[in-house]
Design a protein around this motif. Structure first.
Motif, short mmCIF file in Angstrom:
data_model
loop_
_atom_site.label_atom_id
_atom_site.label_comp_id
_atom_site.label_asym_id
_atom_site.label_seq_id
_atom_site.Cartn_x
_atom_site.Cartn_y
_atom_site.Cartn_z
N GLY A 152 0.72 -1.33 -0.11
CA GLY A 152 -0.09 0.22 -0.05
C GLY A 152 0.86 1.14 0.02
O GLY A 152 0.19 2.47 0.12
N ALA A 153 2.05 1.10 0.00
CA ALA A 153 3.04 2.44 0.23
C ALA A 153 3.24 2.64 -1.37
O ALA A 153 3.00 1.87 -2.32
CB ALA A 153 4.54 2.00 0.93
N PHE A 154 3.61 4.22 -1.52
CA PHE A 154 3.97 4.50 -2.61
C PHE A 154 5.41 4.56 -2.94
O PHE A 154 6.27 4.81 -2.17
CB PHE A 154 3.59 6.13 -2.84
CG PHE A 154 2.11 6.33 -2.66
CD1 PHE A 154 1.06 6.15 -3.78
CD2 PHE A 154 1.48 6.48 -1.55
CE1 PHE A 154 -0.24 6.44 -3.66
CE2 PHE A 154 0.11 6.95 -1.23
CZ PHE A 154 -0.79 6.65 -2.27
N TYR A 155 5.62 4.18 -4.23
CA TYR A 155 7.14 3.91 -4.53
C TYR A 155 7.41 5.09 -5.50
O TYR A 155 6.89 4.98 -6.78
CB TYR A 155 7.86 2.53 -5.01
CG TYR A 155 7.65 1.64 -3.73
CD1 TYR A 155 8.92 1.60 -2.79
CD2 TYR A 155 6.52 1.22 -3.26
CE1 TYR A 155 8.53 0.66 -1.86
CE2 TYR A 155 6.44 0.25 -2.28
CZ TYR A 155 7.47 0.10 -1.63
OH TYR A 155 7.31 -0.80 -0.23
N VAL A 156 8.44 6.02 -5.21
CA VAL A 156 8.78 7.19 -6.43
C VAL A 156 10.22 7.23 -6.63
O VAL A 156 10.93 7.10 -5.65
CB VAL A 156 8.30 8.44 -5.66
CG1 VAL A 156 8.99 9.70 -6.60
CG2 VAL A 156 6.85 8.54 -5.32
N SER A 157 10.42 7.31 -7.89
CA SER A 157 11.83 7.34 -8.18
C SER A 157 11.96 8.87 -8.29
O SER A 157 11.48 9.69 -8.88
CB SER A 157 12.12 6.65 -9.68
OG SER A 157 11.27 7.47 -10.60
N GLU A 167 17.45 7.80 -6.29
CA GLU A 167 17.00 7.24 -5.57
C GLU A 167 15.41 6.83 -5.77
O GLU A 167 14.54 7.42 -6.60
CB GLU A 167 17.05 7.90 -4.15
CG GLU A 167 16.28 9.26 -4.05
CD GLU A 167 16.44 10.39 -2.92
OE1 GLU A 167 17.11 9.73 -1.83
OE2 GLU A 167 15.95 10.97 -2.55
N VAL A 168 15.02 5.70 -4.89
CA VAL A 168 13.74 5.20 -4.74
C VAL A 168 13.21 5.46 -3.36
O VAL A 168 13.79 5.03 -2.34
CB VAL A 168 13.47 3.92 -5.13
CG1 VAL A 168 12.06 3.50 -4.94
CG2 VAL A 168 13.91 3.53 -6.71
N LEU A 169 12.24 6.32 -3.21
CA LEU A 169 11.46 6.54 -1.80
C LEU A 169 10.28 5.60 -1.59
O LEU A 169 9.61 5.54 -2.75
CB LEU A 169 10.94 8.00 -1.93
CG LEU A 169 12.28 9.04 -2.28
CD1 LEU A 169 11.32 10.66 -2.40
CD2 LEU A 169 13.10 9.09 -1.06
N ARG A 170 10.27 5.39 -0.69
CA ARG A 170 9.00 4.66 -0.05
C ARG A 170 8.41 5.72 0.87
O ARG A 170 8.85 5.94 1.81
CB ARG A 170 9.35 3.32 0.86
CG ARG A 170 8.15 2.62 1.28
CD ARG A 170 8.66 1.46 2.22
NE ARG A 170 7.30 0.59 2.47
CZ ARG A 170 6.45 0.95 3.76
NH1 ARG A 170 6.78 2.14 4.40
NH2 ARG A 170 5.47 0.25 3.90
N ILE A 171 6.94 5.92 0.67
CA ILE A 171 6.15 6.96 1.01
C ILE A 171 5.07 6.10 1.59
O ILE A 171 4.11 5.68 0.94
CB ILE A 171 5.71 7.93 0.18
CG1 ILE A 171 6.98 8.62 -0.53
CG2 ILE A 171 4.85 8.84 0.83
CD1 ILE A 171 6.66 9.52 -1.63
N ALA A 172 4.85 6.05 2.82
CA ALA A 172 3.88 5.14 3.57
C ALA A 172 2.55 6.03 3.71
O ALA A 172 2.58 6.95 3.81
CB ALA A 172 4.35 4.64 5.03
N PRO A 173 1.65 5.21 3.29
CA PRO A 173 0.24 5.66 3.11
C PRO A 173 -0.14 6.04 4.47
O PRO A 173 0.49 5.16 5.58
CB PRO A 173 -0.58 4.87 2.58
CG PRO A 173 0.02 3.29 3.06
CD PRO A 173 1.44 3.73 3.00
N VAL A 174 -0.81 7.29 4.79
CA VAL A 174 -1.21 7.58 6.39
C VAL A 174 -2.82 7.23 6.29
O VAL A 174 -3.49 7.77 5.40
CB VAL A 174 -1.18 9.07 6.16
CG1 VAL A 174 -1.53 9.57 7.70
CG2 VAL A 174 0.42 9.40 6.19
N PRO A 175 -3.20 6.39 7.52
CA PRO A 175 -4.63 6.16 7.47
C PRO A 175 -5.38 7.23 7.64
O PRO A 175 -4.98 8.29 8.49
CB PRO A 175 -4.44 5.10 8.71
CG PRO A 175 -3.14 4.84 9.12
CD PRO A 175 -2.13 6.01 8.24
N GLU A 176 -6.58 7.39 7.06
CA GLU A 176 -7.51 8.54 7.25
C GLU A 176 -8.40 8.18 8.34
O GLU A 176 -8.39 6.71 8.80
CB GLU A 176 -8.44 8.45 5.89
CG GLU A 176 -7.79 8.59 4.72
CD GLU A 176 -8.82 9.25 3.60
OE1 GLU A 176 -9.81 9.53 3.96
OE2 GLU A 176 -8.28 8.92 2.52
N PRO A 177 -8.50 9.18 9.20
CA PRO A 177 -9.36 9.00 10.50
C PRO A 177 -10.83 8.47 10.40
O PRO A 177 -11.41 8.56 9.34
CB PRO A 177 -9.40 10.48 10.97
CG PRO A 177 -9.13 11.47 10.07
CD PRO A 177 -8.51 10.62 8.84
#
Length: 177
Positions: A152-157, A167-177
């Protein structure tokens, strides 16, 4: 374009191509230039093709010179090659993808445009109702590729145009309240 094959963008010809499993190539559509604030037609520069949840092709738009902020669009492409604008207000789109819920994610190379101060890009969400929200931008510079992983994470070059700096960044999703 069916269940198999690949969508490819040709930035030089401003076209979207379909490559069949046998290697044959068909041009689905070609985007005309349009004036985005320079007083002349700017190249469309299609990028990041993705298949939408409706089975249609979607394509981002980098736009050419003068890279005016807020002028890049996301297009929906029908099987007959006709195009319609799906989302607007982006700058220098390099990639797009959809999640399993049908939300569109848009990656910007530089949210201000190349000729404006600043170099930060952005990762945007366009929900199924068309609402647009910025979900990440810190440290995105020259971002060129986007994927959603099985976690479920975003991977961005990132730093996609600097030799040895990528580099490749892993951007973790933030759960919505």
């Amino acid at each position: 374009p069916g269940d198999v094959g690949a969508l490819v963008t040709d930035a030089g010809a401003n076209s979207v191509l379909f490559v069949a499993p046998d290697g044959s190539i068909t041009t689905l559509t070609t985007f005309p230039g349009r004036d985005i604030g320079g007083g002349f037609p700017s190249d469309a520069v299609p990028t990041g093709p993705a298949m939408g949840p409706d089975g249609r092709a979607y394509v981002g738009q980098l736009t050419g010179f003068p890279f005016t902020g807020g002028q890049a669009q996301i297009y929906r492409v029908e099987e007959d090659g006709s195009q319609s604008v799906y989302a607007t207000g982006f700058t220098m789109v390099t990639d797009i993808t959809f999640d399993d819920a049908g939300n569109l994610y848009v990656l910007e190379y530089d949210s201000n445009g190349l000729l404006a101060p600043g170099t930060t890009g952005g990762l945007w969400k366009v929900d199924t109702l068309g609402n647009k929200s910025l979900i990440f931008s810190a440290g995105l510079e020259g971002a060129t590729g986007l994927a959603i992983g099985p976690d479920g994470a975003f991977y961005v070059s990132n730093h996609g145009t600097g030799a040895g700096a990528g580099e490749v960044l892993r951007i973790a999703p933030v759960p919505e309240p």
